[in-house]
Write an enzyme that holds these catalytic residues in place. Sequence first.
Site, PDB file in Angstrom:
ATOM      1  N   LYS A 104       8.775  -2.947  -0.372  1.00 14.68           N
ATOM      2  CA  LYS A 104       8.784  -3.190   1.079  1.00 14.68           C
ATOM      3  C   LYS A 104      10.074  -3.861   1.554  1.00 14.68           C
ATOM      4  O   LYS A 104      11.081  -3.196   1.726  1.00 14.68           O
ATOM      5  CB  LYS A 104       7.524  -3.961   1.475  1.00 14.68           C
ATOM      6  CG  LYS A 104       6.245  -3.169   1.077  1.00 14.68           C
ATOM      7  CD  LYS A 104       4.997  -3.701   1.679  1.00 14.68           C
ATOM      8  CE  LYS A 104       3.742  -3.084   1.108  1.00 14.68           C
ATOM      9  NZ  LYS A 104       3.311  -1.843   1.748  1.00 14.68           N
TER      10      LYS A 104
ATOM     11  N   TYR B  77      -4.663  -4.728  -4.956  1.00 11.07           N
ATOM     12  CA  TYR B  77      -4.136  -3.358  -4.995  1.00 11.07           C
ATOM     13  C   TYR B  77      -2.724  -3.386  -5.546  1.00 11.07           C
ATOM     14  O   TYR B  77      -1.902  -4.201  -5.113  1.00 11.07           O
ATOM     15  CB  TYR B  77      -4.130  -2.771  -3.577  1.00 11.07           C
ATOM     16  CG  TYR B  77      -3.621  -1.348  -3.494  1.00 11.07           C
ATOM     17  CD1 TYR B  77      -4.391  -0.293  -3.948  1.00 11.07           C
ATOM     18  CD2 TYR B  77      -2.374  -1.066  -2.955  1.00 11.07           C
ATOM     19  CE1 TYR B  77      -3.929   1.019  -3.871  1.00 11.07           C
ATOM     20  CE2 TYR B  77      -1.905   0.238  -2.867  1.00 11.07           C
ATOM     21  CZ  TYR B  77      -2.693   1.278  -3.328  1.00 11.07           C
ATOM     22  OH  TYR B  77      -2.228   2.566  -3.247  1.00 11.07           O
TER      23      TYR B  77
ATOM     24  N   ASP C 169       2.590  -9.440  -8.564  1.00 12.11           N
ATOM     25  CA  ASP C 169       2.895  -8.307  -7.698  1.00 12.11           C
ATOM     26  C   ASP C 169       3.274  -8.885  -6.334  1.00 12.11           C
ATOM     27  O   ASP C 169       2.404  -9.249  -5.535  1.00 12.11           O
ATOM     28  CB  ASP C 169       1.688  -7.376  -7.604  1.00 12.11           C
ATOM     29  CG  ASP C 169       1.976  -6.152  -6.742  1.00 12.11           C
ATOM     30  OD1 ASP C 169       2.978  -6.174  -5.991  1.00 12.11           O
ATOM     31  OD2 ASP C 169       1.198  -5.188  -6.798  1.00 12.11           O
TER      32      ASP C 169
HETATM   33  N1  HOZ Z   1      -1.025   0.974   0.643  1.00 10.40           N
HETATM   34  C1  HOZ Z   1      -0.324   0.687   1.836  1.00 10.40           C
HETATM   35  C2  HOZ Z   1      -0.858  -0.523   2.501  1.00 10.40           C
HETATM   36  N2  HOZ Z   1      -1.267  -1.569   1.683  1.00 10.40           N
HETATM   37  C3  HOZ Z   1      -0.393   1.818   2.810  1.00 10.40           C
HETATM   38  C4  HOZ Z   1       0.890   2.404   2.992  1.00 10.40           C
HETATM   39  C5  HOZ Z   1       0.947   3.498   4.057  1.00 10.40           C
HETATM   40  O1  HOZ Z   1      -0.021   4.156   4.354  1.00 10.40           O
HETATM   41  O2  HOZ Z   1       2.042   3.682   4.569  1.00 10.40           O
END
Ligand code: HOZ
Length: 421
Positions: free
Chosen positions: A267, A144, A239
């Site tokens: 993050k 992802y 990534d």
């Molecule tokens: N795509 C995020 C986790 N891999 C989710 C982020 C969220 O919902 O805060």
Amino acid sequence: MNHERSRLLYDKAVKLMPGGVNSPVRAFGSVGMKPLFIDRAKGSRIYDVDGNEYIDYVCSWGPCILGHGHPNVIAAVKDACDRGLTYGAPTEKEVILAEMIRELMPSMEMIRLVNSGTEAVMSAVRAARGYTGRDMIIKFKGCYHGHSDGLLVKAGSAALTSAVPDSEGVPRAYADKTLIALYNDEDSVRKLFETYKDNIACVIVEPVAANMGVVLPKKGFLRYLREITEEYGSILIFDEVITGFRLGLGGAQEYYGITPDMTTLGKIVGGGMPMAVYGGRRDIMECISPVGKVYQAGTLSGNPIATAAGIATLKTLMNDPYIYDEINARAKRLANALRDIGAYVNQIGSILSGFFTDREVNDHDSATSSDTVRYSAFFKYLIEKGIYIAPSQYEAMFVSYAHSDEDIERTCDVIKNFEWE
Ligand code: HOZ
């Protein structure tokens, strides 16, 4: 456990926001529950609006490596707030942060600050295309990279649980430029290069996949990606939104000793504020506007509050040599507890996932062989015991420096008492 106020808020929220949330996985859909609404968090704990306390292993999906509200970060943010919230102009803090990143990850010779991992990856891919003059990209099934159009193809994270790894609304013409290889499968990459040859601008990969649950690269896999991209003049993008400053100060690239051409960070680098970074080789980054012809911009890019939080987080990590050893050791204890209840566990550094499957989990197909009904029951059981993990099989469990030995011991005891018939 009483969740009445969360229910009331959900009833309102669901009429105002799709699923009642601002990011799909938060809806708790894949574990058959309604979302908990959070009131506050401190250290290793998160508290919902009904006053329930949980030991938190979501850690805002990764940023809170120091735990919630670390005093150094809060002090830096407060100080920055006193100087105004945003200027839309360069600041000294941007320079300081860029120097720190380059020191810790020397492959990032030049960087640009943006606001989210999605934006970082979208921009890095654009830079790779601009630099090479090629259109096609390779990504891996189950990885992802945020929700920009061309990367929402066979994606992980909530795209996996909502059964739409290929999102509607993505023009066919965009998706057609994204070639899908299989994680840990060198042949699948080689075949794409042999077919599309010098049309491939870049290969983008999570060096440790963490959006189909945690899946580790097999020995030699990342090196193979390095070699084949060099052979075909293609850009290798790591990534590291999740692994950056998580697997160590130098991220996965230092851990595995592979130097990518470009890297994306998010993050931890924002210390809990909305910030992300893309960067890499100087000759590639000099394609970015205003130096080069690849356009990318942003009103809140390099925001002074976010840069202050990022600098304070990185400084704290750099100044305490024990942090990584301690959080990694705690993650190992959790991993062992999960193994005790029969899960197949992938753990590296302070991230881990337990899969309820008999198979070795090393790619998308083995990850999705996990029994998600059992995961849902596990999730509900943990919530009732005051332990908060991701409401999805396909997200990682994060350990922070604020998790005490007692937190880990309590969590292991609770895990070991989980019964499933
Ligand atoms: N795509 C995020 C986790 N891999 C989710 C982020 C969220 O919902 O805060």
